[in-house]
Design an enzyme around this catalytic site. Sequence first.
Site, short mmCIF file in Angstrom:
data_model
loop_
_atom_site.label_atom_id
_atom_site.label_comp_id
_atom_site.label_asym_id
_atom_site.label_seq_id
_atom_site.Cartn_x
_atom_site.Cartn_y
_atom_site.Cartn_z
N CYS A 2 -36.55 -88.49 10.93
CA CYS A 2 -37.22 -89.78 10.98
C CYS A 2 -38.38 -89.84 9.98
O CYS A 2 -39.01 -88.83 9.68
CB CYS A 2 -37.78 -90.00 12.37
N ARG A 27 -34.93 -87.79 3.48
CA ARG A 27 -35.06 -86.93 4.66
C ARG A 27 -33.84 -87.05 5.57
O ARG A 27 -33.64 -86.21 6.44
CB ARG A 27 -36.31 -87.33 5.46
N TRP A 73 -33.47 -90.91 12.67
CA TRP A 73 -32.37 -89.94 12.72
C TRP A 73 -32.15 -89.70 14.20
O TRP A 73 -33.02 -89.13 14.88
CB TRP A 73 -32.78 -88.67 11.99
N ASN A 100 -41.88 -90.39 15.44
CA ASN A 100 -41.10 -89.23 14.99
C ASN A 100 -41.25 -88.13 16.03
O ASN A 100 -42.34 -87.99 16.60
CB ASN A 100 -41.66 -88.66 13.67
N GLY A 101 -40.22 -87.33 16.21
CA GLY A 101 -40.35 -86.20 17.13
C GLY A 101 -39.66 -86.49 18.45
O GLY A 101 -38.83 -87.40 18.56
N GLU A 488 -24.78 -68.42 1.39
CA GLU A 488 -25.37 -69.65 0.85
C GLU A 488 -24.29 -70.51 0.19
O GLU A 488 -24.28 -71.74 0.34
CB GLU A 488 -26.50 -69.28 -0.13
N LYS A 492 -23.36 -74.30 1.29
CA LYS A 492 -23.38 -75.45 0.37
C LYS A 492 -22.06 -76.20 0.45
O LYS A 492 -22.04 -77.42 0.52
CB LYS A 492 -23.58 -74.99 -1.09
N GLU A 495 -21.65 -78.09 3.87
CA GLU A 495 -22.53 -79.22 4.18
C GLU A 495 -22.29 -80.45 3.34
O GLU A 495 -22.49 -81.56 3.81
CB GLU A 495 -24.02 -78.81 4.20
N HIS A 511 -11.61 -56.03 9.27
CA HIS A 511 -11.95 -55.95 10.69
C HIS A 511 -11.66 -57.27 11.41
O HIS A 511 -12.14 -57.48 12.52
CB HIS A 511 -13.42 -55.54 10.86
N LYS A 610 -33.00 -83.92 5.79
CA LYS A 610 -33.65 -83.04 4.82
C LYS A 610 -34.71 -82.17 5.49
O LYS A 610 -34.76 -80.97 5.29
CB LYS A 610 -34.27 -83.87 3.70
#
Length: 615
Positions: A2, A27, A73, A100-101, A488, A492, A495, A511, A610
């Site tokens: 948010c 964000r 969000w 926010n939060g 990583e 990438k 996502e 294994h 973000k």
Amino acid sequence: MCGIVGAVAKDNVVPVLLEGLLRLEYRGYDSAGLVVSNNSLHRVRTTGRVAELVKLVDEQQAEGSAGIAHTRWATHGAPSERNAHPHVSGEETKIAVVHNGIIENHEAMRKRLQADGYEFVSDTDTEVIAHLVAHHLKQTADLLKAVCLSIAELQGAYAIVVMEEVRPDRIIVARNGAPLLLGLGEEGNYAASDASALLKVTRNMIYLEEGDVAELDRDNYRIVNCLNDPLGEPVERAVHESDLSNEAIEMGPYDHFMQKEIFEQPGAVANTLEMVFNAQSISPNLFGSTAEKIFSDTDSLLILACGTSYHAGLVAQYWLETVAGMPCNVEIASEYRYRDPVANPRTLVVGISQSGETADTLAALSYAKKLGHQHSLAICNVAESALIRQTDLRFLTRAGPEIGVASTKAFTTQLASLLLLTVTLAKMRNKLSVEHEQQMIKALRHLPAAVQSSLQVEPEVAVWAERFSEKHHALFLGRGVHYPIAMEGALKLKEISYIHAEAYAAGELKHGPLALVDSEMPVVAIAPNDQLLGKLKSNLQEVHARGGELYVFADADSQIQESENLHVIRLAEHAGLLSPILHTIPLQLLAYHVALNKGTDVDKPRNLAKAVTVE
Ligand code: AGP
């Protein structure tokens, strides 16, 4: 996550609010809205992009000299217009709130307010704030006091901005665990969750502290703190001049921010290491004026981070153990904060974060301190972030604003910073000869050029990417310090292209994961010419023998030959300690090109944000 913008000014604040929201878009969000005050509160909300909100505001000719705006969000309740902020309450004392939060006790508060006759029309925890403030406003007839009394009852980490219909000349803001700042301008006063939202109107910022509540009108502001006094004690907070670059947020000639940020890496790494380039030797002062003392008391490290920043920590673990001979643990912040680890006061706690606002990383760091760790270091890309303010030592990755949700230049600059930390600690522990130190300085000076040369493989990577677009799964393999780079690479790809990708330490294949290998499973391998190359080649044989299709990023001197189902892209010759940084670049390019082919939203992948400012 948010984003919040609030404004009270001489003229219509709608352009400031909308510009602020556009700047916060990176964000991540799924709905947007605003309220402006002009005799009455005018609310506009949409589940679309901010561009959609701009259109609606225009159509409805919403304007006013005070307003609050938000990108949401979704946490409580689906992304819908009904759940979008601002939320309102009251008839005679109508107020609007953006938030926010998370309000942790929202269920109990909702029941209590419903029993008092307040009607809820959304599924959000935010609506609880709106009704609670309206409730206290009835008793106190003062919005600042009403907000102070409300936050005394709210549990959780949050930032809010509130305005009132009958006083359209002011807004009230409160911070409790989520970032919020004031912007002091010529034409008015402003509030936002992130400095970048206000750069068009001011650079003079006040970073609110925990428990701060502020009242803003167009000429003045006052701040009280409610931690010890529910009605607030007046406090002074310093004004900082923000040096965030305005232009850095423009996309320039690129199609996506992620693409821009991948190609900015040579410059970002150069900026991050600038102090080393002109130095004759490496000094602990690069990490803060007390670093020498703290580093000499340090016998081990504990790295706390999430996502990509966690992968940077895993790479650092190899470097710190090998080069500086220092024990190092790396923990996923969201796990660490709920364990009962044993603290060692001589362990330096290192928080790594691009945004410096990741809730789990901040909480894990506070928890580590509470457990008895005495010293902490932030490696962070945002100078004005909560993380930077929370640690004794700090090192800024000077990557510039990273807008694409998929972290790229933040990761490579984190690695550059962590390599510098490794070399500094190695030197202080007499693990680095003068000659070796000079070689390291030379290697770091060469890093931007080496990154540039890794970018040259883009055309070959783009050809590979076409073959990946049809796939549903992919495996990434690496060994040693390149195993976190494989992790990583997989992160990438998943996502931004939504292809399911997993990374394995190549020795782990037999294994279990080898069972997944067939001609439909692309296997990406990182093959640097290091001491594990021989072992890795055997692991690749295991894949090849089972009909797997291998895509190998090899060093020029790795001597891996192309054959049927074994494709090779060669980077430069092996770069020693720099190698993980250089092997990251083609993996970023691969994810980017696969996403392009699939037509996904590269910069704002679905469901992601973000800055993850909630738990
Ligand atoms: C990476 O591409 C991510 N989007 C994500 O994993 C990110 O690295 C993580 O959320 C941590 O963020 P931070 O570095 O801002 O703390």
